[in-house]
Design a protein around this motif. Structure first.
Motif, PDB file in Angstrom:
ATOM      1  N   GLY A  65       0.830  -1.214   0.000  1.00 24.27           N
ATOM      2  CA  GLY A  65       0.000   0.000   0.000  1.00 24.27           C
ATOM      3  C   GLY A  65       0.856   1.252   0.000  1.00 24.27           C
ATOM      4  N   ASP A  66       1.961   1.217   0.765  1.00 25.17           N
ATOM      5  CA  ASP A  66       2.876   2.357   0.795  1.00 25.17           C
ATOM      6  C   ASP A  66       3.510   2.583  -0.579  1.00 25.17           C
ATOM      7  N   GLU A  69       1.037   4.105  -2.925  1.00 31.61           N
ATOM      8  CA  GLU A  69       0.819   5.525  -2.615  1.00 31.61           C
ATOM      9  C   GLU A  69       1.997   6.367  -3.095  1.00 31.61           C
ATOM     10  N   THR A 176      -7.952   7.718   5.426  1.00 27.71           N
ATOM     11  CA  THR A 176      -7.126   6.527   5.657  1.00 27.71           C
ATOM     12  C   THR A 176      -6.341   6.646   6.955  1.00 27.71           C
TER      13      THR A 176
END
Length: 179
Positions: A65-66, A69, A176
């Protein structure tokens, strides 16, 4: 019973007056640019803060996810800049060149009217030339006002995609972070 005198109907003048709202329109357009820029800068600041914290927390072992992003950051910026440039070029092409031509035309017309006024030989001629000069000056002011409005619209069009991305990112990242 008294009869009321008939008055001639009021017909709007074809030349704008200085009390016309369109002379103040550029001010409102530029005020909107200031408000949108402020919103964008505030949103960008919070996005930078949240993403910097995420980068710091991820350290040397970012999650999937990082990584997604972090990649999104670059793609978003390129897309927003491309969209912004295209929007500004389109708006510039459709309005600015025509308005600049109109401003120059009216400015030159005002110069001719002023020269005619200065070379008047009779009071009647001076009166006619003064009226022509006043009309030319009013048209020039209206054209400059329209030029300023068009410039503000170009800036608005260029700011819109960047503002939209910054504010949507701020909302998305805030959500988030809360979860």
């Amino acid at each position: 019973m008294q009869q009321r005198a008939r008055q001639a109907p009021i017909v709007p003048s074809m030349t704008p007056s200085f009390s016309s709202p369109r002379f103040f329109n550029p001010l409102m357009l530029w005020a909107d640019v200031v408000v949108k820029t402020n919103e964008m800068l505030l949103s960008s600041g919070s996005v930078i803060q949240m993403r910097t914290e995420r980068i710091a927390k991820a350290g040397l072992s970012p999650s999937d996810g990082d990584i997604a992003e972090f990649q999104l950051m670059g793609h978003e910026k390129l897309a927003a800049v491309g969209e912004s440039g295209a929007a500004m070029a389109n708006q510039l092409h459709t309005t600015q060149f025509t308005l600049i031509q109109r401003v120059v035309k009216h400015w030159l017309g005002g110069g001719v009217a002023l020269f005619s006024l200065a070379t008047s030989t009779t009071p009647a001629q001076a009166m006619t030339h003064a009226e022509a000069f006043g009309t030319a000056a009013t048209r020039s002011a209206a054209a400059v006002s329209q030029l300023s409005s068009a410039s503000a619209r170009i800036v608005q069009r260029g700011l819109k995609p960047i503002h939209a991305k910054a504010t949507s990112n701020a909302r998305r990242l805030a959500l988030t972070q809360e979860t």
